[in-house]
Structure formats: C-alpha cells, structure tokens
Design a protein around this motif. Structure first.
Motif, PDB file in Angstrom:
ATOM      1  N   CYS A 235      29.222 -12.763  15.168  1.00  0.00           N
ATOM      2  CA  CYS A 235      29.158 -14.145  14.517  1.00  0.00           C
ATOM      3  C   CYS A 235      28.111 -14.067  13.535  1.00  0.00           C
ATOM      4  CB  CYS A 235      29.186 -15.300  15.554  1.00  0.00           C
ATOM      5  SG  CYS A 235      30.627 -15.280  16.612  1.00  0.00           S
ATOM      6  N   HIS A 236      28.171 -14.973  12.524  1.00  0.00           N
ATOM      7  CA  HIS A 236      27.044 -15.081  11.690  1.00  0.00           C
ATOM      8  C   HIS A 236      26.779 -16.719  11.342  1.00  0.00           C
ATOM      9  CE1 HIS A 236      27.621 -10.950  10.337  1.00  0.00           C
ATOM     10  NE2 HIS A 236      28.630 -11.165  10.594  1.00  0.00           N
ATOM     11  N   PRO A 237      25.436 -16.901  10.787  1.00  0.00           N
ATOM     12  CA  PRO A 237      25.100 -18.491  10.546  1.00  0.00           C
ATOM     13  C   PRO A 237      26.131 -18.885   9.333  1.00  0.00           C
ATOM     14  CG  PRO A 237      23.339 -16.900   9.866  1.00  0.00           C
ATOM     15  CD  PRO A 237      24.425 -15.949  10.777  1.00  0.00           C
ATOM     16  N   ILE A 238      26.195 -20.106   9.432  1.00  0.00           N
ATOM     17  CA  ILE A 238      26.803 -20.922   8.272  1.00  0.00           C
ATOM     18  C   ILE A 238      25.896 -21.942   7.642  1.00  0.00           C
ATOM     19  CG2 ILE A 238      28.808 -22.043   7.749  1.00  0.00           C
ATOM     20  CD1 ILE A 238      29.626 -19.588   8.733  1.00  0.00           C
ATOM     21  N   PRO A 239      25.797 -21.842   6.371  1.00  0.00           N
ATOM     22  CA  PRO A 239      24.691 -22.843   5.831  1.00  0.00           C
ATOM     23  C   PRO A 239      25.316 -24.198   6.065  1.00  0.00           C
ATOM     24  CG  PRO A 239      25.692 -20.953   4.322  1.00  0.00           C
ATOM     25  CD  PRO A 239      26.534 -21.148   5.319  1.00  0.00           C
TER      26      PRO A 239
ATOM     27  N   ALA B 161      44.865 -28.626   9.070  1.00  0.00           N
ATOM     28  CA  ALA B 161      43.566 -28.295   9.626  1.00  0.00           C
ATOM     29  C   ALA B 161      42.456 -28.951   8.565  1.00  0.00           C
ATOM     30  CB  ALA B 161      43.146 -26.949   9.996  1.00  0.00           C
ATOM     31  N   ASP B 162      41.232 -29.400   9.144  1.00  0.00           N
ATOM     32  CA  ASP B 162      40.026 -29.659   8.178  1.00  0.00           C
ATOM     33  C   ASP B 162      39.720 -28.279   7.274  1.00  0.00           C
ATOM     34  OD1 ASP B 162      39.796 -32.246   9.067  1.00  0.00           O
ATOM     35  OD2 ASP B 162      38.886 -31.819  10.631  1.00  0.00           O
ATOM     36  N   VAL B 163      39.569 -27.110   8.276  1.00  0.00           N
ATOM     37  CA  VAL B 163      39.249 -26.027   7.437  1.00  0.00           C
ATOM     38  C   VAL B 163      40.389 -24.723   8.119  1.00  0.00           C
ATOM     39  CG1 VAL B 163      37.512 -24.194   7.324  1.00  0.00           C
ATOM     40  CG2 VAL B 163      36.885 -26.571   7.826  1.00  0.00           C
TER      41      VAL B 163
ATOM     42  N   ARG C 184      38.401 -16.027   4.050  1.00  0.00           N
ATOM     43  CA  ARG C 184      38.169 -17.006   3.328  1.00  0.00           C
ATOM     44  C   ARG C 184      38.082 -18.287   4.077  1.00  0.00           C
ATOM     45  NH1 ARG C 184      40.481 -12.969   1.357  1.00  0.00           N
ATOM     46  NH2 ARG C 184      42.609 -14.181   1.865  1.00  0.00           N
ATOM     47  N   TYR C 185      37.382 -19.383   3.867  1.00  0.00           N
ATOM     48  CA  TYR C 185      37.419 -20.487   4.357  1.00  0.00           C
ATOM     49  C   TYR C 185      38.215 -21.549   3.117  1.00  0.00           C
ATOM     50  CZ  TYR C 185      34.054 -19.391   7.684  1.00  0.00           C
ATOM     51  OH  TYR C 185      33.372 -19.033   9.096  1.00  0.00           O
ATOM     52  N   ARG C 186      39.322 -22.264   3.532  1.00  0.00           N
ATOM     53  CA  ARG C 186      39.923 -23.067   2.587  1.00  0.00           C
ATOM     54  C   ARG C 186      39.756 -24.361   3.069  1.00  0.00           C
ATOM     55  NH1 ARG C 186      45.664 -21.610   1.832  1.00  0.00           N
ATOM     56  NH2 ARG C 186      46.100 -23.144   3.565  1.00  0.00           N
TER      57      ARG C 186
ATOM     58  N   THR D  70      38.393 -22.726  -2.114  1.00  0.00           N
ATOM     59  CA  THR D  70      38.457 -21.620  -1.042  1.00  0.00           C
ATOM     60  C   THR D  70      37.155 -20.994  -1.172  1.00  0.00           C
ATOM     61  OG1 THR D  70      40.948 -21.336  -1.374  1.00  0.00           O
ATOM     62  CG2 THR D  70      39.313 -19.482  -0.651  1.00  0.00           C
ATOM     63  N   VAL D  71      36.380 -20.672  -0.103  1.00  0.00           N
ATOM     64  CA  VAL D  71      34.972 -19.938  -0.247  1.00  0.00           C
ATOM     65  C   VAL D  71      34.936 -18.636   0.596  1.00  0.00           C
ATOM     66  CG1 VAL D  71      32.779 -20.301   0.752  1.00  0.00           C
ATOM     67  CG2 VAL D  71      33.876 -22.228  -0.230  1.00  0.00           C
ATOM     68  N   ASP D  72      34.629 -17.617  -0.129  1.00  0.00           N
ATOM     69  CA  ASP D  72      34.654 -16.494   0.473  1.00  0.00           C
ATOM     70  C   ASP D  72      33.634 -16.439   1.614  1.00  0.00           C
ATOM     71  OD1 ASP D  72      33.335 -13.122   0.579  1.00  0.00           O
ATOM     72  OD2 ASP D  72      35.625 -13.301   0.029  1.00  0.00           O
ATOM     73  N   VAL D  73      34.024 -15.803   2.812  1.00  0.00           N
ATOM     74  CA  VAL D  73      32.956 -16.017   3.887  1.00  0.00           C
ATOM     75  C   VAL D  73      31.930 -14.987   3.610  1.00  0.00           C
ATOM     76  CG1 VAL D  73      32.973 -15.372   6.398  1.00  0.00           C
ATOM     77  CG2 VAL D  73      34.987 -16.399   5.580  1.00  0.00           C
ATOM     78  N   ASP D  74      32.138 -13.703   3.131  1.00  0.00           N
ATOM     79  CA  ASP D  74      30.882 -12.885   2.794  1.00  0.00           C
ATOM     80  C   ASP D  74      29.919 -13.468   1.837  1.00  0.00           C
ATOM     81  OD1 ASP D  74      32.149 -10.869   4.348  1.00  0.00           O
ATOM     82  OD2 ASP D  74      32.917 -10.068   2.707  1.00  0.00           O
TER      83      ASP D  74
END
Length: 355
Positions: free
Chosen positions: A163-167, A301-303, A313-315, A320-324
């Motif tokens: 898992c990684h941090p999310i801004p 869904a919200d995401v 990717r998050y939509r 759409t936002v690339d997770v990387d």
C-alpha cells in the motif's frame, strides 16, 4: 511408525565393518576387535536409540499477517509425545511453505524436547499463504540412522498487498471539504484503550504507557460529517491486473479510513462495509489480499478502480487519474498529512512479535 534407515555415513560404516570383517578373518582374526567391533557397536547403538524414539508432537505458531515484502517469525514447538519416552534427540526440521513465502532453504538442526525451533519467512506474494506440512527427520548421535516423520498439520498466514500514501488533495475530492479537518482535529476525547494493530503512533498516550507494561492509545469520538465513500474495482488480467487492483484499492480505502471516513469496498472477491479503526483496516486488507480478476458494478461507486497489466487507474467525478502518477505526487510531499510507510500504510506494532 516409520522405520530407521541407514544414512550415507551409516552405509559407509556398515560397508567398512563387512570389508574389515572379511579382511580380519583372512588375516586370522587379529584385527577384528580394533576395526570391526567398534563399528558394529555404533550401528547397534544408533538403531536402538531411534527405535525408542516416538513421533514428536508438533505445534506451529504462525507469524502475524503482514504486507508483501515484510518478514515474520515462525515458531515450531516439538516435544516427545510421551513424557520421558526417549529423552531428547537430534533432528532436522523442514517446514514446507508455498510459493508466496520465502523460507529457509535447508532443514534446521534442533534437539527435540529442548525448546522450540524458529525461522523467518518473507511475504513474497499477497494472499492466504500456507505453512506446512513439517518434516522431522530424527537421527542418532552418530548420524548412522535417520527416521522421517511427516506432520500433515498446516497453518496459514495472510500477506497483504503493498500500500502507498494517497495525496490529501485527491482524498478531499471524494467527500465534504471539511471532513478531513473535522477528523484530524479530533477534539472530542473519548477514552484510553490498548494498542491494536493499525493504530497510528501519534495516538499513543505516553504517560499512561510509561506506567503500564502495555501500549495505550487515545480514542476520539469525533467523526466526519460525510457519510461514506464507496470504492469498487475490477480487472480482467489474471495476475498483474489483480495485484495492481488490490494495491490501488487498499491504498485508497486505508487513506480514507485514516481520515475518519467510513468506506464501502467492492472487489471481485466480495465486499465490505467498514468504519474507521483497526477492525475496518483489517477487513479491507483481508479482502484485498484474496481478490482476483473479475468484473463488478463500478458505475455507481464514488471511485472506480480499473486495473490491467499496465497498472491501475482511479476514475471519479468524470475524470481518470493514473495511480502511479498519484503515488509519485505523494512521494514528493503532497500527501497533506502524516505519510504512511511504503510497505503497508500502517506502522509496525511495537513490542509484538507474533499473533
């Protein structure tokens, strides 16, 4: 009960006794005592020692669940099945592990009846990982005979996805603008309780912890004004896509829970509806650990988390936002809060080495 068999050393000694006996008889028997008798005595003593050995009782204590890349300690308790049956004896212990765990490459030498055997494993792949069966190979003090016993009992340990941090700027878009501020101020103190895996170190109540033999944390009554955030994910790729989906979905769900916001998470393996706290974090991680490829209803869904062999990717809200790319911005210091450890998003549990 398995029979004792000659080891390679035992076969050499037995062969030497036979050859020595033949040569001694040809020479008139003068060298029989010096060459052959000690070998025969050693063979008889070794066989008798293993003949008196009973199958040991084996109890395995698996390591705690952890994130891919972390390590844990396995403890195997071995003792004679009948008290005083044959005292202690030497053995080599090999505990099988599946491909998702990295364990010792050679058997562990131990003395049965004198304490547990421990070894460390590294979590290589997410999911429910198997420990066992164990193979205990008893040997005599001379190493001439051995006897293998297979203990079929197996245990399992769960390896969570990385898992990684999310801004924070991305998290704030998912719920009310004042939600993070309300949950992070957490002005309404509720009570003190024991530390549980997943609690933030900043919540440790050090004065009380110093007076006790256990870690105590503060619990707050403050809740966000936002209801819930729903996250749904799907992937059609067999391995790469499922791993990317699990990591992306768990990272976002944990980050939202840390903000004090309840989460509904739906993945191909099932769904959970959780509230902030250690139990909610564990439920999210356990679901993400076992999810595989598949389709779910992500439109409501919200995401939506969409994953394939190229990543995830998050939509949300029509974009759409690339997770990387999101992880890269968080690594540059844009997370907007206390950074989460790269391995799993939760600090290690202090002072705890097992379940």
């Amino acid at each position: 009960m398995p029979k004792a068999t000659l080891t390679r050393r035992g076969r050499v000694v037995a062969a030497a006794c036979v050859i020595g006996g033949l040569l001694a008889l040809a020479a008139g028997g003068r060298a029989l005592d010096a060459v052959v008798l000690p070998g025969i005595v050693a063979l008889i003593a070794g066989y008798v020692q293993l003949a008196r050995v009973e199958d040991p009782e084996v109890r395995r204590v698996p390591p705690p669940d952890g994130f891919v890349g972390e390590r844990g300690e396995v403890r195997i308790e071995l003792r004679p099945s009948t008290a005083g049956a044959a005292g202690t004896y030497l053995a080599a212990v090999a505990d099988d592990t599946d491909e998702g765990l990295e364990g010792p490459e050679t058997p562990i030498r131990a003395s049965i009846g004198e304490g547990p055997v421990t070894y460390r494993v590294r979590y290589r792949k997410r999911g429910r990982r198997r420990l066992g069966p164990a193979r205990v190979t008893a040997t005599d003090v001379f190493g001439l005979f051995d006897r293998e016993v297979v203990v079929d009992d197996a245990d399992a340990v769960t390896a969570y996805p990385v898992c990684h941090p999310i801004p924070a700027r991305f998290r704030r878009e998912l719920y009310a603008a004042d939600a993070v501020g309300v949950s992070r101020r957490r002005e309404e103190f509720d009570r003190l309780r024991e530390y549980a895996r997943g609690d933030a170190l900043r919540d440790v109540h050090w004065p009380t912890t110093a007076k006790r033999d256990e870690i105590v944390v503060k619990e707050f009554a403050a809740e966000t004004r936002r209801g819930r955030v729903s996250i749904a994910g799907e992937t059609t790729r067999e391995r790469e896509g499922a791993d990317a989906l699990a990591s992306a979905a768990a990272s976002l769900a944990l980050a939202v829970l840390d903000d004090g916001v309840p989460v509904d998470l739906t993945l191909p393996a099932g769904s959970v509806s959780v509230r902030p706290g250690p139990q909610g974090r564990r439920a999210v991680l356990e679901l993400a650990a076992v999810t595989g490829p598949g389709d779910v209803a992500v439109d409501d869904a919200d995401v939506a988390v969409i994953a394939d062999g190229d990543g995830a990717r998050y939509r949300t809200r029509g974009r759409t936002v690339d997770v990387d790319e999101l992880r890269a911005s968080a690594a540059d210091g844009e997370s907007g809060g206390e950074p989460a450890p790269e391995a799993g998003g939760t600090p290690p549990e202090p002072g705890v080495g097992g379940r």
